[in-house]
Design a protein around this motif. Structure first.
Motif, PDB file in Angstrom:
ATOM      1  N   VAL A   1       0.881  -1.161   0.000  1.00 50.05           N
ATOM      2  CA  VAL A   1       0.000   0.000   0.000  1.00 50.05           C
ATOM      3  C   VAL A   1       0.926   1.220   0.000  1.00 50.05           C
ATOM      4  O   VAL A   1       1.828   1.324   0.839  1.00 50.05           O
ATOM      5  N   TRP A   2       0.694   2.143  -0.952  1.00 52.31           N
ATOM      6  CA  TRP A   2       1.537   3.329  -1.073  1.00 52.31           C
ATOM      7  C   TRP A   2       0.785   4.565  -0.583  1.00 52.31           C
ATOM      8  O   TRP A   2      -0.436   4.661  -0.708  1.00 52.31           O
ATOM      9  N   LYS A   3       1.550   5.519  -0.020  1.00 58.91           N
ATOM     10  CA  LYS A   3       0.940   6.723   0.537  1.00 58.91           C
ATOM     11  C   LYS A   3       0.274   7.563  -0.538  1.00 58.91           C
ATOM     12  O   LYS A   3      -0.752   8.213  -0.306  1.00 58.91           O
ATOM     13  N   ASP A   4       0.854   7.583  -1.749  1.00 61.43           N
ATOM     14  CA  ASP A   4       0.262   8.359  -2.845  1.00 61.43           C
ATOM     15  C   ASP A   4       0.381   7.565  -4.141  1.00 61.43           C
ATOM     16  O   ASP A   4       1.003   6.501  -4.187  1.00 61.43           O
ATOM     17  N   GLU A   5      -0.204   8.089  -5.182  1.00 65.26           N
ATOM     18  CA  GLU A   5      -0.207   7.377  -6.460  1.00 65.26           C
ATOM     19  C   GLU A   5       1.175   7.282  -7.088  1.00 65.26           C
ATOM     20  O   GLU A   5       1.412   6.452  -7.964  1.00 65.26           O
ATOM     21  N   ASN A   6       2.082   8.124  -6.639  1.00 64.59           N
ATOM     22  CA  ASN A   6       3.452   8.087  -7.166  1.00 64.59           C
ATOM     23  C   ASN A   6       4.320   7.027  -6.480  1.00 64.59           C
ATOM     24  O   ASN A   6       5.493   6.875  -6.817  1.00 64.59           O
ATOM     25  N   GLU A   7       3.748   6.337  -5.501  1.00 62.03           N
ATOM     26  CA  GLU A   7       4.444   5.262  -4.793  1.00 62.03           C
ATOM     27  C   GLU A   7       5.747   5.763  -4.165  1.00 62.03           C
ATOM     28  O   GLU A   7       6.797   5.115  -4.232  1.00 62.03           O
ATOM     29  N   SER A   8       5.650   6.931  -3.500  1.00 62.06           N
ATOM     30  CA  SER A   8       6.837   7.536  -2.905  1.00 62.06           C
ATOM     31  C   SER A   8       7.119   7.049  -1.488  1.00 62.06           C
ATOM     32  O   SER A   8       8.250   7.149  -1.012  1.00 62.06           O
ATOM     33  N   GLU A   9       6.099   6.510  -0.825  1.00 69.17           N
ATOM     34  CA  GLU A   9       6.271   6.069   0.560  1.00 69.17           C
ATOM     35  C   GLU A   9       5.325   4.910   0.851  1.00 69.17           C
ATOM     36  O   GLU A   9       4.151   4.960   0.502  1.00 69.17           O
ATOM     37  N   MET A  10       5.850   3.877   1.499  1.00 61.89           N
ATOM     38  CA  MET A  10       5.032   2.698   1.784  1.00 61.89           C
ATOM     39  C   MET A  10       4.221   2.883   3.069  1.00 61.89           C
ATOM     40  O   MET A  10       4.735   3.398   4.063  1.00 61.89           O
ATOM     41  N   VAL A  11       2.957   2.472   3.014  1.00 62.23           N
ATOM     42  CA  VAL A  11       2.096   2.488   4.197  1.00 62.23           C
ATOM     43  C   VAL A  11       2.106   1.113   4.864  1.00 62.23           C
ATOM     44  O   VAL A  11       2.162   0.995   6.084  1.00 62.23           O
TER      45      VAL A  11
END
Length: 389
Positions: free
Chosen positions: A181-191
């Protein structure tokens, strides 16, 4: 002389009281054990930890109806006692007697500490019944009935009403073997990381992305191709030979993990449980429980009787002195082969000419049971997972 008479009288009274007390203890203990055999023969799925001591019924249980029956039986014997039994779920929990797993795979242990044996695992979105708290740990019961302890960090406590509301929200099942699961659509940070079978609620969607919510309220984005909406996922589940073989072989090479029931690691029964779960069925947790389900197919090594999906059990045969010990399980995949977790998920054969010939398992084979398309008390549909029972 008078003092001796009084002393003797006191001793006699004490002796008579002690005898009556011992008789009561034995009688109540027998009632407790008889009820245990009836409602809690397997302590892995039913808690009946009761004893009778100093005219007090003590311990704890989640079998509340059986407890009331026991109390009536004791009262019918005109035995006076104090009821000190802890009824579970513990009233100290208040209304928070339900929970959802909030991490990709929750490790659920035999005792409330991280060093305790790993008993089983539960995937994100799995609903749990919460029975009591011990510091930062909770005793929970999984949908297959298993009783174990989970760290507070791995679950989100809820009331019945909150869980019912979550049930009504639109959901997807993560279908890729692993992902994030990524914090934003750009996959800049993993949740969070994810594994196959995790359940998420949907908040929004774009052409190729889904905005989802985890059970504890965290939000993020996943690739739409890696998930399927709950209803269509359930409708597409099947225990056909092709589906079972495909799922099982996708897990080839997965490392053995005692207590594991996920793609991160599986023990032997955790492997068969995971294969059936991903194809729509919830089966009991352990090999010694799975062997009690379905119908007997073979006990004489007649492999011609077997069908894809049949479960093969291994262990030590019983004797007059010792009970049978079921210690291993695998799934038949046809062509004289079965797939199982021993060291890692692997394929074995009983054919000496096959490169996967497994003389070791052949030597401890017990029998084969069939649960595919066979009604069985403790084999449930995954569709029952998200019902507010």
């Amino acid at each position: 002389m008078k003092s001796n008479h009084i002393l003797n009288l006191v001793l006699l009274t004490t002796l008579l009281f002690s005898c009556e007390k011992n008789e009561n203890t034995e009688e109540v203990t027998n009632l407790i054990e008889a009820k245990r055999a009836e409602v809690a023969p397997d302590k892995r799925v039913a808690l009946w930890d009761l004893n009778f001591e100093n005219d007090s019924l003590k311990g704890e249980t989640d079998q509340l109806e059986a407890l009331q029956e026991l109390i009536k039986e004791i009262e019918a014997q005109q035995i006076k006692f104090t009821d000190a039994v802890l009824r579970l779920p513990d009233a100290a929990l208040g209304e928070k007697t339900k929970a959802l797993v909030t991490i990709s795979v929750a490790n659920i242990r035999s005792n409330p500490k991280h060093s305790a044996e790993l008993a089983t695992q539960a995937l994100m979105g799995t609903p749990l019944t919460v029975l009591k708290k011990d510091d930062g740990w909770y005793l929970v019961q999984t949908p297959d009935g298993y009783l174990s302890w989970v760290d507070r960090a791995g679950i989100h406590l809820m009331t019945e009403e909150e869980l019912a509301h979550w049930f009504r929200e639109p959901k997807v099942v993560f279908t890729a073997l692993t992902g994030y699961v990524w914090k934003d659509e750009n996959e800049s940070e993993m949740v969070s990381d994810l594994v196959a079978g995790d359940i998420l609620t949907v908040q929004d969607e774009t052409k190729d992305k889904l905005k989802i919510s985890l059970p504890d309220g965290r939000e993020g984005w996943i690739a739409a191709r890696e998930a399927q909406d709950w209803e269509s996922w359930i409708a597409s589940r099947s225990t056909t030979p092709e589906a079972l073989i495909t799922t099982a072989k996708q897990m080839m090479g997965t490392p053995y993990l005692w207590g594991g029931t996920s793609i991160k690691g599986v023990d032997c029964s955790g492997f068969t449980k995971t294969v059936f779960y991903l194809n729509g069925q919830i089966i009991p947790r352990d090999a010694s429980q799975q062997i009690n389900e379905g119908e007997l197919v073979d006990a004489d090594k007649d492999w011609s009787k077997l069908q894809v999906g049949d479960l093969l059990f291994f262990g030590v045969k019983g004797t007059e002195e010792k009970k049978e010990r079921v210690v291993h399980v695998g799934m038949w995949i046809g062509n004289g082969e079965f797939i199982h977790s021993r060291g890692l998920v692997r394929i074995s054969s009983f054919d000496p000419e096959n490169p996967n010939y497994d003389e070791y398992e052949l030597g401890r084979y017990l029998r084969t049971k069939r649960i595919v398309n066979v009604p069985s008390e403790h084999v449930l549909s995954v569709s029952s997972l998200l019902t507010n029972n």
